[in-house]
Scaffold this motif. Structure first.
Motif, PDB file in Angstrom:
ATOM      1  N   GLU A 213       0.839  -1.195   0.000  1.00  0.00           N
ATOM      2  CA  GLU A 213       0.000   0.000   0.000  1.00  0.00           C
ATOM      3  C   GLU A 213       0.881   1.253   0.000  1.00  0.00           C
ATOM      4  O   GLU A 213       1.967   1.240   0.588  1.00  0.00           O
ATOM      5  CB  GLU A 213      -0.909   0.012   1.239  1.00  0.00           C
ATOM      6  CG  GLU A 213      -1.905  -1.137   1.303  1.00  0.00           C
ATOM      7  CD  GLU A 213      -2.997  -1.037   0.259  1.00  0.00           C
ATOM      8  OE1 GLU A 213      -3.194   0.078  -0.299  1.00  0.00           O
ATOM      9  OE2 GLU A 213      -3.655  -2.046  -0.006  1.00  0.00           O
TER      10      GLU A 213
ATOM     11  N   GLU B 219      -1.585   0.822  -3.010  1.00  0.00           N
ATOM     12  CA  GLU B 219      -1.496  -0.082  -4.159  1.00  0.00           C
ATOM     13  C   GLU B 219      -1.484   0.652  -5.497  1.00  0.00           C
ATOM     14  O   GLU B 219      -0.684   0.337  -6.388  1.00  0.00           O
ATOM     15  CB  GLU B 219      -2.662  -1.073  -4.116  1.00  0.00           C
ATOM     16  CG  GLU B 219      -2.610  -2.122  -5.209  1.00  0.00           C
ATOM     17  CD  GLU B 219      -3.754  -3.117  -5.096  1.00  0.00           C
ATOM     18  OE1 GLU B 219      -3.776  -4.074  -5.891  1.00  0.00           O
ATOM     19  OE2 GLU B 219      -4.625  -2.931  -4.222  1.00  0.00           O
ATOM     20  N   THR B 220      -2.349   1.645  -5.645  1.00  0.00           N
ATOM     21  CA  THR B 220      -2.453   2.347  -6.933  1.00  0.00           C
ATOM     22  C   THR B 220      -1.137   3.023  -7.310  1.00  0.00           C
ATOM     23  O   THR B 220      -0.657   2.898  -8.446  1.00  0.00           O
ATOM     24  CB  THR B 220      -3.579   3.395  -6.879  1.00  0.00           C
ATOM     25  OG1 THR B 220      -4.809   2.741  -6.558  1.00  0.00           O
ATOM     26  CG2 THR B 220      -3.718   4.099  -8.222  1.00  0.00           C
TER      27      THR B 220
ATOM     28  N   LEU C 271       1.915   2.386  -6.098  1.00  0.00           N
ATOM     29  CA  LEU C 271       2.985   1.403  -6.262  1.00  0.00           C
ATOM     30  C   LEU C 271       2.917   0.742  -7.634  1.00  0.00           C
ATOM     31  O   LEU C 271       3.947   0.516  -8.286  1.00  0.00           O
ATOM     32  CB  LEU C 271       2.904   0.345  -5.157  1.00  0.00           C
ATOM     33  CG  LEU C 271       3.183   0.836  -3.733  1.00  0.00           C
ATOM     34  CD1 LEU C 271       2.954  -0.286  -2.728  1.00  0.00           C
ATOM     35  CD2 LEU C 271       4.607   1.363  -3.608  1.00  0.00           C
ATOM     36  N   GLN C 272       1.701   0.443  -8.071  1.00  0.00           N
ATOM     37  CA  GLN C 272       1.544  -0.172  -9.394  1.00  0.00           C
ATOM     38  C   GLN C 272       1.843   0.823 -10.509  1.00  0.00           C
ATOM     39  O   GLN C 272       2.474   0.478 -11.512  1.00  0.00           O
ATOM     40  CB  GLN C 272       0.130  -0.730  -9.536  1.00  0.00           C
ATOM     41  CG  GLN C 272      -0.137  -1.963  -8.684  1.00  0.00           C
ATOM     42  CD  GLN C 272      -1.535  -2.517  -8.881  1.00  0.00           C
ATOM     43  OE1 GLN C 272      -2.375  -1.912  -9.550  1.00  0.00           O
ATOM     44  NE2 GLN C 272      -1.802  -3.672  -8.291  1.00  0.00           N
ATOM     45  N   ARG C 273       1.408   2.064 -10.324  1.00  0.00           N
ATOM     46  CA  ARG C 273       1.614   3.070 -11.372  1.00  0.00           C
ATOM     47  C   ARG C 273       3.098   3.282 -11.649  1.00  0.00           C
ATOM     48  O   ARG C 273       3.517   3.421 -12.797  1.00  0.00           O
ATOM     49  CB  ARG C 273       0.974   4.393 -10.954  1.00  0.00           C
ATOM     50  CG  ARG C 273       1.141   5.508 -12.007  1.00  0.00           C
ATOM     51  CD  ARG C 273       0.682   6.845 -11.457  1.00  0.00           C
ATOM     52  NE  ARG C 273      -0.695   6.783 -10.980  1.00  0.00           N
ATOM     53  CZ  ARG C 273      -1.278   7.750 -10.270  1.00  0.00           C
ATOM     54  NH1 ARG C 273      -0.578   8.839  -9.940  1.00  0.00           N
ATOM     55  NH2 ARG C 273      -2.529   7.629  -9.878  1.00  0.00           N
TER      56      ARG C 273
ATOM     57  N   SER D 117       5.553   1.110 -10.611  1.00  0.00           N
ATOM     58  CA  SER D 117       6.273  -0.179 -10.562  1.00  0.00           C
ATOM     59  C   SER D 117       7.277  -0.220  -9.414  1.00  0.00           C
ATOM     60  O   SER D 117       8.463  -0.519  -9.592  1.00  0.00           O
ATOM     61  CB  SER D 117       6.992  -0.441 -11.893  1.00  0.00           C
ATOM     62  OG  SER D 117       6.077  -0.480 -12.959  1.00  0.00           O
TER      63      SER D 117
ATOM     64  N   SER E 233       8.456  -1.885  -5.899  1.00  0.00           N
ATOM     65  CA  SER E 233       8.322  -3.114  -5.118  1.00  0.00           C
ATOM     66  C   SER E 233       9.280  -3.155  -3.937  1.00  0.00           C
ATOM     67  O   SER E 233       9.345  -4.155  -3.223  1.00  0.00           O
ATOM     68  CB  SER E 233       8.572  -4.336  -6.012  1.00  0.00           C
ATOM     69  OG  SER E 233       9.878  -4.288  -6.568  1.00  0.00           O
TER      70      SER E 233
END
Length: 285
Positions: free
Chosen positions: A238, A240-241, A243-245, A247, A249
């Motif tokens: 978290e 999440e949005t 972190l994904q946008r 990339s 990790s």
């Protein structure tokens, strides 16, 4: 474990020696030597010493003031904690017995990254330990502390918010000496650069990287650098949005963007010269 009991319960490992097998008069000497040998064989290496690992999940208060230079550590089995309050003797917090002991400085080795307590039995009783609503209280007529869980930042955070929770970052930033040539180059950057800093208040590498980064940004003083801090949870799940946008990790991750496109990143590293890493990315772009 009491080693005398351990040896007593291992009869098959004790050599059987009869008086007939030994020269006259040697039994009183040999048997104690055998027992001593057994103790040495089964005694663990470094018995009485313990390594402690930094715990960044708490803030240490004296009265209602955060102590920026206080450090807290966990034992390997999480049954005790070591508090270095910045001033005053170190304290050992025994969680099982809810007791606090004052540690002699000579029993604590701080030469490595992780402190080693060489003698666990030399501590002097300091006071009882009180836990209340997630906080740990050390109340003594001599000095008192409160250890409170550190709130996690999730999502965008301002520099002021970061420093409010991690005041040690500001102190460490003052001690960081950036490379003058790299600073000169950063001052000359003439187009907007967005810098996204993903970090965790719990993150050990962030503790080493971010103070230097803050000092570099201050020394560069370039209005073209638009820095935004992004708080991440301990599982790096978290927010999440975001972190994904981007990339992301792992932490820390510093991403540089021009016109919305990434030109480079620094990730999960306590680099010795963050300013040189930034220059290398900007030069390539």
């Amino acid at each position: 474990m009491r080693w005398s009991c351990f040896i007593k319960n291992q009869p098959s490992m004790m050599p059987r020696v009869s008086p007939q097998m030994m020269p006259r008069g040697t039994a009183p000497i040999i048997l104690p030597l055998i027992l001593l040998g057994m103790i040495l064989v089964f005694a663990p290496a470094g018995a009485g010493a313990a390594i402690y690992f930094e715990n960044l999940g708490y803030q240490v208060f004296q009265a209602d003031t955060i102590i920026p230079r206080a450090h807290l550590y966990d034992s390997e089995d999480y049954q005790s904690m070591l508090l270095l309050p910045g001033t005053g003797a170190p304290l050992l917090l025994e969680l099982g017995t809810q007791s606090v002991y004052e540690i002699a400085p000579e029993d604590l080795d701080l030469s490595g990254e992780d402190p080693v307590l060489s003698n666990l039995e030399n501590g002097l009783f300091f006071c009882a330990l009180i836990t209340e609503e997630g906080s740990i209280h050390i109340d003594s007529p001599v000095r008192s502390y409160r250890l409170s869980p550190l709130p996690q930042f999730l999502g965008p955070a301002t520099l002021a918010e970061v420093l409010a929770l991690k005041p040690a970052y500001a102190l460490d930033a003052r001690e960081y000496l950036p490379d003058p040539d790299a600073i000169k180059m950063l001052k000359t950057v003439g187009e907007p650069v967005d810098i996204k800093v993903f970090f965790g208040t719990w993150c050990r590498l962030c503790k080493h990287l971010l103070p230097g980064f803050l000092r570099v940004m201050e020394e560069a003083g370039n209005p073209n650098f638009n820095v935004e801090f992004m708080g991440v949870d301990e599982d790096v799940m978290e927010p999440e949005t975001l972190l994904q946008r981007y990339s992301v990790s792992q932490t820390p991750t510093i991403i540089l963007l021009k016109n919305g496109s990434e030109i480079g990143r620094i990730e999960e590293a306590a680099v010795p010269n963050v300013e040189k890493e930034l220059v290398a990315i900007l030069v390539k772009s």
